[in-house]
Write a protein that holds these residues in place. Sequence first.
Motif, PDB file in Angstrom:
ATOM      1  N   LEU A 204       0.828  -1.215   0.000  1.00 55.16           N
ATOM      2  CA  LEU A 204       0.000   0.000   0.000  1.00 55.16           C
ATOM      3  C   LEU A 204       0.856   1.255   0.000  1.00 55.16           C
ATOM      4  N   LYS A 205       1.913   1.235   0.833  1.00 53.75           N
ATOM      5  CA  LYS A 205       2.752   2.429   0.937  1.00 53.75           C
ATOM      6  C   LYS A 205       3.500   2.731  -0.355  1.00 53.75           C
ATOM      7  N   ALA A 206       3.756   1.692  -1.138  1.00 54.98           N
ATOM      8  CA  ALA A 206       4.528   1.884  -2.367  1.00 54.98           C
ATOM      9  C   ALA A 206       3.665   2.361  -3.536  1.00 54.98           C
ATOM     10  N   LEU A 207       2.342   2.312  -3.375  1.00 53.32           N
ATOM     11  CA  LEU A 207       1.474   2.694  -4.486  1.00 53.32           C
ATOM     12  C   LEU A 207       1.561   4.204  -4.727  1.00 53.32           C
ATOM     13  N   PRO A 208       1.725   4.613  -5.986  1.00 53.41           N
ATOM     14  CA  PRO A 208       1.897   6.044  -6.261  1.00 53.41           C
ATOM     15  C   PRO A 208       0.635   6.868  -5.970  1.00 53.41           C
TER      16      PRO A 208
END
Lengths: 241, 241
Positions: A204-208
């Motif tokens: 989730l944190k890596a999603l732009p």
Amino acid sequence: MTAKIRLYVEHPLGPGQSVPLTREQAHYLFGVMRLSVGRQVALFNGQDGEWLSDVAEASKRGGLLSCAEQTKPLQLPPDLWLLFAPIKKARTDFIVEKAAEMGAARIMPVQTGFTNSERIRQDRLQAHAVEAAEQCGGTFVPEVTELQRLDRVLDAWPEDRQLMFCDEAEVGSALRLAENEPGQPWAILIGPEGGFSDHERKRLKALPYAHVVSLGPRILRADTAAVAAMTMWQQALGDWS
Amino acid sequence: MTAKIRLYVEHPLGPGQSVPLTREQAHYLFGVMRLSVGRQVALFNGQDGEWLSDVAEASKRGGLLSCAEQTKPLQLPPDLWLLFAPIKKARTDFIVEKAAEMGAARIMPVQTGFTNSERIRQDRLQAHAVEAAEQCGGTFVPEVTELQRLDRVLDAWPEDRQLMFCDEAEVGSALRLAENEPGQPWAILIGPEGGFSDHERKRLKALPYAHVVSLGPRILRADTAAVAAMTMWQQALGDWS
């Protein structure tokens, strides 16, 4: 003057339009609410706004309403999805009710790594959304989707839709929601009671298109978090301004 | 490491302090949760912060916990009262639970012109507030007061306490909460399902410390309105920033 009883129907509404009632609707209007011929009911179908109608025929098994005049235009909510991990039955019902009241356009139960429920009763949840729309004076009913796996939902995520994601492990990174353009498609994801798995959190944190938001120093239950997150969003980017 | 079970006790907490358990607490810890001697429990009493304790004695009728170390200091919520008109039992319980989770310092059921309930079970509502504090990781438990008449509460209103008042008849007058000084005493008043009476609305609007706020274009149920209003306040003036 607006009729006090509001009813969602799956039938076109318009000037002079006749609307047949199902057995359940007839039971509610004529059995429970004791309406008789000539009384008025407010109708909406999610597409044609709200119409004041007169009871033209009433029987135990059915009835006919006749549209008189439009009392509200169709008011669509902002393009906001609410994704949540189903929890105990009563609280899941509650989240659906609150999402409809707060103005979500679509309600999506998702299965996460730490979600206990493996199934939901989509029809029952959809009925809760209808009831909430009847209650809150809305002219739109959000669709409740079937339970889907979160990872598959993210695999197919539309790139132009922003995702506000509430994580109790995250502190202090208050979302600057108001810095975003209004009118964009958004979604809010409420985590399960057990929190997200490390794998999910990392993804989730890596999603732009993801924005992490903190909901204060106390740990909120999922149903509280859903209302709080929708309040923040509606105030900053939705139809509350 | 924090113990998973959190328990509210009415007993001083401090280094080496022994805390005797009531029969109910012993039943919960040793019967329901199956804890044995040597296991750990997090304790708080609303005054001394959170303490990790060890089970020193365990029996069916009682037991003794021994405080080991403080795991959280006392964290008081902002000076915010939540006033609401009691509604159906389940939703009243819910408002109390949500008020505790959201960080109200005091929860005050009030009887308005259109309130149906003439009595509440203060002890049961207080127990809900305790349970919510145990659940949300807080170290403070808001007091739930007895049911009072709204007009009498307003007669005795402290002049320095601002009042945010949510009225479904009010549209568009969004409160500029953030223009107020933080750190002041505040209260939020949630109206009953039937709305305020004309007399009440007139009186409320004339109060110099009252601020009317709109909660969007849909009519929210009282329990939803309570969470939404507390979110707005906590974001602008409370401990969510």
